[in-house]
Design an enzyme around this catalytic site. Structure first.
Site, PDB file in Angstrom:
ATOM      1  N   HIS A 176     -35.424 -11.021 -81.232  1.00 22.76           N
ATOM      2  CA  HIS A 176     -34.743  -9.743 -81.003  1.00 22.76           C
ATOM      3  C   HIS A 176     -34.884  -8.805 -82.210  1.00 22.76           C
ATOM      4  O   HIS A 176     -34.934  -9.251 -83.354  1.00 22.76           O
ATOM      5  CB  HIS A 176     -33.257 -10.025 -80.757  1.00 22.76           C
ATOM      6  CG  HIS A 176     -32.494  -8.850 -80.270  1.00 22.76           C
ATOM      7  ND1 HIS A 176     -31.708  -8.079 -81.088  1.00 22.76           N
ATOM      8  CD2 HIS A 176     -32.408  -8.305 -79.031  1.00 22.76           C
ATOM      9  CE1 HIS A 176     -31.148  -7.116 -80.371  1.00 22.76           C
ATOM     10  NE2 HIS A 176     -31.562  -7.232 -79.122  1.00 22.76           N
TER      11      HIS A 176
ATOM     12  N   HIS B 228     -27.697 -15.054 -75.431  1.00 18.31           N
ATOM     13  CA  HIS B 228     -27.757 -15.008 -73.969  1.00 18.31           C
ATOM     14  C   HIS B 228     -27.445 -16.351 -73.315  1.00 18.31           C
ATOM     15  O   HIS B 228     -27.396 -16.437 -72.087  1.00 18.31           O
ATOM     16  CB  HIS B 228     -29.127 -14.499 -73.514  1.00 18.31           C
ATOM     17  CG  HIS B 228     -29.328 -13.067 -73.845  1.00 18.31           C
ATOM     18  ND1 HIS B 228     -28.880 -12.047 -73.044  1.00 18.31           N
ATOM     19  CD2 HIS B 228     -29.887 -12.476 -74.929  1.00 18.31           C
ATOM     20  CE1 HIS B 228     -29.169 -10.890 -73.605  1.00 18.31           C
ATOM     21  NE2 HIS B 228     -29.778 -11.118 -74.758  1.00 18.31           N
TER      22      HIS B 228
HETATM   23  C1  LIG Z   1     -30.884 -12.015 -78.625  1.00 16.64           C
HETATM   24  C2  LIG Z   1     -29.944 -10.927 -79.020  1.00 16.64           C
HETATM   25  N1  LIG Z   1     -29.356 -10.997 -80.216  1.00 16.64           N
HETATM   26  C3  LIG Z   1     -28.504 -10.044 -80.633  1.00 16.64           C
HETATM   27  C4  LIG Z   1     -28.206  -8.967 -79.842  1.00 16.64           C
HETATM   28  C5  LIG Z   1     -27.293  -7.919 -80.342  1.00 16.64           C
HETATM   29  O1  LIG Z   1     -25.994  -8.185 -79.940  1.00 16.64           O
HETATM   30  P1  LIG Z   1     -24.923  -7.036 -79.813  1.00 16.64           P
HETATM   31  O2  LIG Z   1     -25.130  -6.389 -78.500  1.00 16.64           O
HETATM   32  O3  LIG Z   1     -23.624  -7.735 -79.956  1.00 16.64           O
HETATM   33  O4  LIG Z   1     -25.183  -6.079 -80.936  1.00 16.64           O
HETATM   34  C6  LIG Z   1     -28.769  -8.872 -78.580  1.00 16.64           C
HETATM   35  C7  LIG Z   1     -28.390  -7.735 -77.696  1.00 16.64           C
HETATM   36  O5  LIG Z   1     -29.144  -7.016 -77.164  1.00 16.64           O
HETATM   37  C8  LIG Z   1     -29.679  -9.857 -78.158  1.00 16.64           C
HETATM   38  O6  LIG Z   1     -30.282  -9.782 -76.971  1.00 16.64           O
END
Ligand SMILES: Cc1ncc(COP(=O)(O)O)c(C=O)c1O
Length: 388
Positions: free
Chosen positions: A135, A212
């Site tokens: 990500h 997820h």
């Molecule tokens: C794998 C992953 N990590 C971290 C995040 C970020 O999380 P947050 O929406 O709490 O900022 C996301 C969100 O899109 C994600 O898909």
């Protein structure tokens, strides 16, 4: 200076438009867990991450209200100043004990956690090895550090092994391996056990983003990283299956202390507000007991995946509630997303640079709150598009 100090903005936006990749915001209003409206139109939402519909759960809403009534709308300060209320500490203890970790530390979002924890734990004598499809928040965290940064091939334990072997000749003080348990754009899973074995053999750190998977997978919905030994830190986000907002890190008490002392994204920001703490607390109490909801979701996943295959599309390596309908071409993907909207569904087009070139897709996400009929209606629409 050239014509205008804003020229680069116009140039970049024009380039996006020419490439059919210009992003705009659309406002949606939720009507229930899976129906959202855009103006007059109601759409069945296949693009949300509220996998268990907890954002509308009466207990979650009730606890959020109670905490607002009792503690107000804001924590009013950062955690180290006066923003640590008893409810923040109580929640961290509850998270740690539910997931059976020594400690937990709240962050204001998953993005904020990932983009700041990694650079706090590494320096210029360190190496970061991250899965190529990690990500963006993990990428930002890695780039913000002064460490050497390499990406290993997506889900390739062999490539990771190779990179770790090569790193042993370089006297790094610290190596940190980063990956997701369940990938956000492809819905596939990493081989956490093999990665953990490998990192332990090399005395490297292992940081898993379980965003997820938590709520949906693993024993009692506690995620995919939960059953694996040898992981140093696990990130959970509360904006997905928890139906809330914010994030937490599961770690040892020493790592927690270290981050409390040195992590800018924890230190220099206002603490999560009481309503959010209340909603996370209620969700975490519910999640282990939502087996029926998870089973319904698992059934939806197989019906949806099979239906997409029957319509003639690949779903890549997806093995979860995140199911890409891989189209490839950007324009065709946008056309299909528009068609879905006309037919009453929200299935968002995801294009490069969010995903690799040539892999534009409609990213479908499923919730336990979808009905079988809604899934079948969606599949009928997809088949009709294909046959048209
Ligand atoms: C794998 C992953 N990590 C971290 C995040 C970020 O999380 P947050 O929406 O709490 O900022 C996301 C969100 O899109 C994600 O898909």
């Amino acid at each position: 200076m050239s014509d205008s100090k804003y020229q680069f903005i116009n140039d970049a936006l024009e380039k996006r438009k020419r490439g059919n990749r210009f992003r705009t915001l659309t406002s949606y209003d939720p009507k229930d867990e899976v129906i959202i409206s855009v103006g007059e139109d109601a759409l069945i939402n296949f693009s949300g991450n509220d996998y268990l519909g907890l954002s509308k759960h009466p207990d979650v809403i009730q606890r959020a209200k109670e905490y607002v009534d009792e503690y107000g709308t804001s924590a009013g300060a950062s955690r180290l100043i006066s923003g640590t209320f008893s409810i923040h500490e109580k929640l961290e203890e509850k998270i740690a004990s539910t997931f059976d970790w020594e400690s937990a530390l709240l962050f204001n979002s998953g993005f904020q956690a990932n983009s700041t924890i990694i650079s706090t734990l590494t320096d210029r004598h360190s190496l970061i090895l991250a899965d190529k499809l990690s990500h963006n928040s993990l990428l930002q965290g890695s780039l913000a550090s002064r460490a050497d940064f390499q990406r290993f091939d997506h889900n390739s334990v062999d490539d990771l092994a190779d990179k770790l072997d090569k790193a042993s000749s370089r006297e790094y003080k610290r190596i940190i391996v980063i990956t997701e348990s369940l990938f956000s754009m492809d819905g596939d899973r990493s081989d956490l056990q093999s990665i953990s074995d490998l990192t332990q053999q090399h005395d490297a750190w292992l940081f898993i983003d379980d965003a997820h998977a938590m709520g949906v997978w693993g024993k009692n919905g506690l995620g995919l990283a939960n059953s694996i030994q040898g992981i140093d830190m696990v990130l959970g986000t509360c904006g997905k299956a928890f139906g809330g907002f914010g994030a937490f890190l599961l770690c040892s008490s020493e790592i927690r202390d270290y981050l409390v002392n040195f992590c800018p994204g924890f230190i220099y920001t206002t603490a999560l507000p009481p309503s959010v703490i209340g909603s996370i607390e209620a969700s975490i109490e519910l999640i282990p007991y939502m087996k029926e909801d998870r089973n319904r979701l698992y059934k939806h996943i197989s019906v949806m995946r099979e239906g997409i295959h029957k319509a003639g599309y690949s779903t890549g390596q997806s093995d979860s509630q995140i199911i890409p309908i891989i189209i490839g071409d950007d324009s065709e993907t946008v056309e299909l997303a528009d068609y879905f909207k006309e037919r009453g569904f929200l299935g968002t087009a995801i294009r490069p640079p969010t995903v690799p070139e040539g892999s534009a897709r409609i990213r479908i996400t499923l919730s336990s709150k979808h009905t079988e009929s809604q899934i079948n209606q969606f599949l009928t629409a997809l088949t009709e598009w294909t046959n048209d």
